[in-house]
Write a protein that holds these residues in place. Structure first.
Motif, PDB file in Angstrom:
ATOM      1  N   PRO A   1      25.641  60.387  39.046  1.00  0.00           N
ATOM      2  CA  PRO A   1      25.803  59.969  40.457  1.00  0.00           C
ATOM      3  C   PRO A   1      24.479  59.443  41.020  1.00  0.00           C
ATOM      4  N   ARG A   2      24.582  58.521  41.958  1.00  0.00           N
ATOM      5  CA  ARG A   2      23.361  57.940  42.521  1.00  0.00           C
ATOM      6  C   ARG A   2      22.476  58.991  43.177  1.00  0.00           C
ATOM      7  N   PHE A   3      23.089  59.981  43.835  1.00  0.00           N
ATOM      8  CA  PHE A   3      22.245  60.986  44.505  1.00  0.00           C
ATOM      9  C   PHE A   3      21.397  61.727  43.487  1.00  0.00           C
ATOM     10  N   TYR A   4      21.955  61.951  42.282  1.00  0.00           N
ATOM     11  CA  TYR A   4      21.206  62.715  41.278  1.00  0.00           C
ATOM     12  C   TYR A   4      20.184  61.830  40.568  1.00  0.00           C
ATOM     13  N   SER A   5      20.549  60.595  40.231  1.00  0.00           N
ATOM     14  CA  SER A   5      19.573  59.721  39.578  1.00  0.00           C
ATOM     15  C   SER A   5      18.410  59.435  40.519  1.00  0.00           C
ATOM     16  N   THR A   6      18.689  59.293  41.813  1.00  0.00           N
ATOM     17  CA  THR A   6      17.617  59.064  42.790  1.00  0.00           C
ATOM     18  C   THR A   6      16.697  60.273  42.861  1.00  0.00           C
TER      19      THR A   6
ATOM     20  N   VAL B   1       1.972  55.217  49.029  1.00  0.00           N
ATOM     21  CA  VAL B   1       3.313  55.734  48.766  1.00  0.00           C
ATOM     22  C   VAL B   1       3.190  57.226  48.469  1.00  0.00           C
ATOM     23  N   LEU B   2       3.923  58.038  49.210  1.00  0.00           N
ATOM     24  CA  LEU B   2       3.868  59.491  49.025  1.00  0.00           C
ATOM     25  C   LEU B   2       4.953  59.993  48.075  1.00  0.00           C
ATOM     26  N   ALA B   3       6.124  59.417  48.162  1.00  0.00           N
ATOM     27  CA  ALA B   3       7.247  59.838  47.321  1.00  0.00           C
ATOM     28  C   ALA B   3       8.113  58.621  47.051  1.00  0.00           C
ATOM     29  N   THR B   4       8.618  58.511  45.835  1.00  0.00           N
ATOM     30  CA  THR B   4       9.412  57.333  45.484  1.00  0.00           C
ATOM     31  C   THR B   4      10.243  57.585  44.245  1.00  0.00           C
ATOM     32  N   ALA B   5      11.390  56.917  44.167  1.00  0.00           N
ATOM     33  CA  ALA B   5      12.250  56.969  42.989  1.00  0.00           C
ATOM     34  C   ALA B   5      11.987  55.774  42.083  1.00  0.00           C
ATOM     35  N   ALA B   6      10.782  55.253  42.122  1.00  0.00           N
ATOM     36  CA  ALA B   6      10.359  54.155  41.257  1.00  0.00           C
ATOM     37  C   ALA B   6       8.869  54.332  40.984  1.00  0.00           C
ATOM     38  N   ARG B   7       8.358  53.550  40.045  1.00  0.00           N
ATOM     39  CA  ARG B   7       6.915  53.584  39.813  1.00  0.00           C
ATOM     40  C   ARG B   7       6.271  52.402  40.509  1.00  0.00           C
TER      41      ARG B   7
ATOM     42  N   THR C   1      20.156  51.888  39.623  1.00  0.00           N
ATOM     43  CA  THR C   1      19.711  53.093  40.328  1.00  0.00           C
ATOM     44  C   THR C   1      19.180  52.676  41.694  1.00  0.00           C
ATOM     45  N   THR C   2      19.129  53.644  42.589  1.00  0.00           N
ATOM     46  CA  THR C   2      18.697  53.390  43.968  1.00  0.00           C
ATOM     47  C   THR C   2      17.309  53.966  44.194  1.00  0.00           C
ATOM     48  N   ASN C   3      16.457  53.186  44.807  1.00  0.00           N
ATOM     49  CA  ASN C   3      15.119  53.664  45.138  1.00  0.00           C
ATOM     50  C   ASN C   3      15.072  54.140  46.583  1.00  0.00           C
ATOM     51  N   VAL C   4      14.445  55.266  46.792  1.00  0.00           N
ATOM     52  CA  VAL C   4      14.040  55.709  48.126  1.00  0.00           C
ATOM     53  C   VAL C   4      12.530  55.880  48.098  1.00  0.00           C
ATOM     54  N   MET C   5      11.880  55.618  49.218  1.00  0.00           N
ATOM     55  CA  MET C   5      10.429  55.711  49.292  1.00  0.00           C
ATOM     56  C   MET C   5      10.028  56.252  50.646  1.00  0.00           C
TER      57      MET C   5
END
Length: 733
Positions: A371-376, A651-657, A678-682
């Motif tokens: 699920p997107r929530f978990y991959s994020t 950037v403090l937190a992110t679902a990407a590099r 996948t979905t990125n949040v930052m």
């Protein structure tokens, strides 16, 4: 090494090697960053572009089903995307069908599998048995696997899971190794404790030899090509192998000059193995993981070898996504509570994580991809590891309680002799869980490392037992006794009545006539027979004997009070303060706050932490003013108040590099990369509120994105779809 060498001489050699100071290795300045890694047998694909530092390419087999690529082509596919490439394969099993079927040398080798008493081969896959690693198989590994890997330009080799099942040891191949090693005919292990001990010592030695041979060859062949080849052992913890009844060289490998380090293979699958506490057997994932990671850290800390910690967002056994998430958080927190380890395998097998199908709920057979929530959430977590700092901070709680371990923990697990049982490794957990469940951060100490001064630096009270393990070398007692004499406090728990006390070993041969190995230790500390329960002084230190096997403290309900109170009293005499009993563990690592609250504790109060906190276990990465963590839960938080250079956009937190950061007086830009689909949040720290946001793909085309501003924390929240080719973000104020 001559094959007529005795095991005792071998262990003496190992311990002598361990006693020599091992300088901590410094990274060569020209080496690429190798802080984070993942392993995969697949070629590069956009849906598994994890963006760790290293892609560890698995298996030399040319996979026609995986892109119709050779091994070299798979390696190159990852290099083309900017990865450093390493290599991994099994040493006890692998895609070595050409060896077993005779394609390599014209001889059939399926008889070299591990076989049980009933004549059953233990299989890892189709035509892939768990291996009795003969010298011929080692020759195959050198010529067919290691040489090819080095020729492909790879300078880091991981040979994983040197595993010999305790229930095996009945094949003709094993019988041949027995005769060659011991000089007398094979003896079936089920007939006596001594036969079991001899059998398991040989299993231990065979994989010690296999890795020594393979890695020594790798370094020599690499050197001939002008390469510095590094060699690592990915392995389960000693805790897990002992509980799962598997024999492996473990700690002794850290003394080999050809071994550069390990991967600690700890994940939900190992840590959910039930154990006993307060009379009840159940899964205790956080606590078990904490002890597993601890046993891996203490195995290598005195020898200076590199250690990667591994976690897995799923596990081998098919379950539902909510189960995976809960237990991933527990193991992930446990690994980060060891602040002097900061290298990580962020995941194994991204293909099965991102493209596998698993149950949508525990009570449903319906399956879906992650699920997107978990991959994020997962990607937020693993991207913190790229920047996770080392820290001198200690986990909250009373420091200095150690539990002694030995590789021989693996020798007594199967089969049972004379009715003596150790359910679920309770003789180990009986020394650790009563304290860990009361908020005491117990550490483990390896008897193989007692000759290193570094081993003792933080130990105030050492708890030990020979009920479930035996000292393989007498000299270990000299080091333990010396530590006590200089002021250490030793607590020995054990009835010394198990069948393995009388196996023919150093304590009852060559002039020694002890009925149990503990008697040698007690005499060295000035005690006199009959070594009854009590407290005794030796030099500046103390010795306390409890004549209970540690399993008794956890197999029965409310039966650990004497043990806990005795440890507390010894600790108070040593330090002047009582043990701190609580229901939580907390640690600050740079800007990161880690908290775990244990259950099965009289204290039911949640742990509360205040500040400007980003919740990294929440895929929305919200900013909180306070976080409460309930018993049985963990938390992973970014403390904005601990940011270095808070006026600098970052950037403090992110679902990407994040790559290619650029800062000017009123603008901050960067590129974010992460797997497709996948979905990125930052959450981005800025000096002022954002006036303009630009989010574009690699070609400069605008992309849809959500943005919001949190004035109190001065952070901008962004959400958009990831792309491994990169998403460019420009923020202006």
């Amino acid at each position: 090494m001559q094959k007529t060498i005795t095991f005792s001489l071998l262990l003496a050699f190992i311990l002598q090697a361990c006693s020599q100071p091992q300088p901590k290795k410094e990274k060569q300045p020209d080496l690429p960053k190798e802080k984070t890694a993942f392993q995969t047998s697949n070629p590069w694909k956009p849906v598994i572009d994890v963006r760790a530092d290293v892609a560890i390419v698995y298996s030399v087999k040319d996979h026609h089903e995986k892109g119709n690529m050779t091994f070299e082509e798979r390696v190159q596919s990852w290099r083309d995307r900017g990865y450093t490439t390493h290599f991994m394969s099994g040493i006890a099993w692998g895609e070595y069908q050409d060896y077993f079927t005779g394609e390599w040398d014209g001889k059939w080798h399926l008889d070299e599998g591990q076989v049980t008493q009933h004549g059953d081969t233990i299989w890892h896959g189709h035509m892939v048995p768990y291996i009795v690693p003969s010298m011929n198989f080692i020759k195959y590994m050198k010529e067919k696997v290691i040489k090819r890997v080095i020729d492909a330009g790879i300078d880091a080799i991981f040979l994983e899971e040197p595993e010999f099942w305790a229930r095996s040891g009945y094949s003709d191949a094993f019988k041949r190794e027995w005769k060659e090693y011991y000089g007398f005919d094979w003896r079936p292990q089920h007939e006596s404790a001594e036969n079991t001990y001899l059998s398991n010592k040989l299993k231990y030695q065979l994989y010690y030899r296999a890795l020594n041979e393979c890695f020594t060859y790798a370094k020599e062949y690499g050197k001939s090509k002008g390469m510095n080849v590094r060699c690592y052992v990915p392995t389960h913890s000693l805790v897990n192998y002992s509980q799962w009844q598997i024999v492996s060289p473990e700690a002794s490998l850290a003394a080999l000059p050809c071994v550069d380090g390990y991967i600690a293979q700890v994940w939900t699958g190992t840590s959910r193995e039930p154990n006993y506490f307060n009379g009840k057997a159940k899964e205790r994932v956080f606590e078990t993981a904490f002890l597993e990671y601890g046993s891996m850290e203490s195995m290598t800390e005195p020898t200076g070898r590199k250690m990667f910690f591994l976690t897995d967002p799923i596990e081998d056994w098919p379950r539902d996504w909510a189960d995976y998430k809960k237990n991933y958080q527990a193991t992930f927190t446990a690994q980060l509570l060891y602040p002097m380890i900061a290298d990580y395998e962020v995941m194994p097998w991204p293909n099965r994580i991102y493209q596998g199908y698993y149950r949508t709920s525990a009570n449903s057979e319906e399956k879906e991809r992650i699920p997107r929530f978990y991959s994020t959430q997962m990607q937020v977590m693993i991207n913190t590891l790229n920047n996770m700092p080392l820290s001198e901070n200690k986990v909250s709680g009373s420091q200095g309680i150690g539990v002694l371990m030995a590789n021989s923990l693996m020798f007594q697990r199967f089969p049972t002799h004379n009715g003596y049982e150790d359910p679920q490794l309770s003789n180990f957990y009986g020394q650790a869980l009563p304290l860990l469940k009361r908020g005491v951060p117990v550490k483990t100490v390896h008897i193989e490392n007692v000759s290193f001064p570094e081993t003792w630096k933080d130990v105030k009270v050492l708890i030990m037992s020979y009920s479930n393990m035996k000292p393989m070398d007498q000299s270990a007692h000299d080091h333990i006794a010396e530590w006590v004499k200089n002021g250490g406090v030793l607590m020995y728990c054990g009835r010394d009545q198990d069948a393995f006390q009388s196996v023919q070993e150093w304590w009852n041969t060559n002039g020694n006539n002890f009925s149990a190995p503990s008697e040698d230790l007690f005499l060295k500390m000035g005690l006199k027979a009959p070594f009854v329960a009590g407290e005794f002084e030796y030099g500046k230190g103390k010795v306390c004997i409890l004549r209970n096997d540690p399993k008794e403290f956890v197999l029965e309900e409310n039966n650990d009070n004497v043990f806990v109170n005795t440890v507390n009293a010894l600790y108070q005499k040593e330090t002047g303060s009582e043990l701190e009993f609580k229901n939580s563990f907390a640690l600050t690592r740079g800007p990161y706050e880690l908290v775990a609250v244990v259950d099965e504790n009289p204290e039911k109060t949640p742990y509360s932490i205040k500040g400007k906190l980003i919740d990294l276990f929440d895929p929305e990465i919200p900013v909180l003013d306070e976080k409460q963590i309930n018993p049985g839960e963990q938390a992973f938080l970014f403390n904005i108040g601990n940011v270095e250079n808070p006026e600098t956009p970052q950037v403090l937190a992110t679902a990407a590099r994040v790559y290619d950061e650029n800062r000017s007086r009123n603008e901050y830009s960067f590129v974010a990369k992460s797997p497709l689909n996948t979905t990125n949040v930052m959450r981005v720290l800025l000096p002022k509120e954002v006036k303009k946001t630009e989010v574009t793909d690699a070609a400069g085309n605008p992309l849809e994105a959500d943005m919001s501003w949190d004035g109190e924390s001065k952070t901008c929240f962004l959400r958009f779809e990831n792309n491994p080719d990169g998403v460019r973000v420009k923020l202006s104020w």
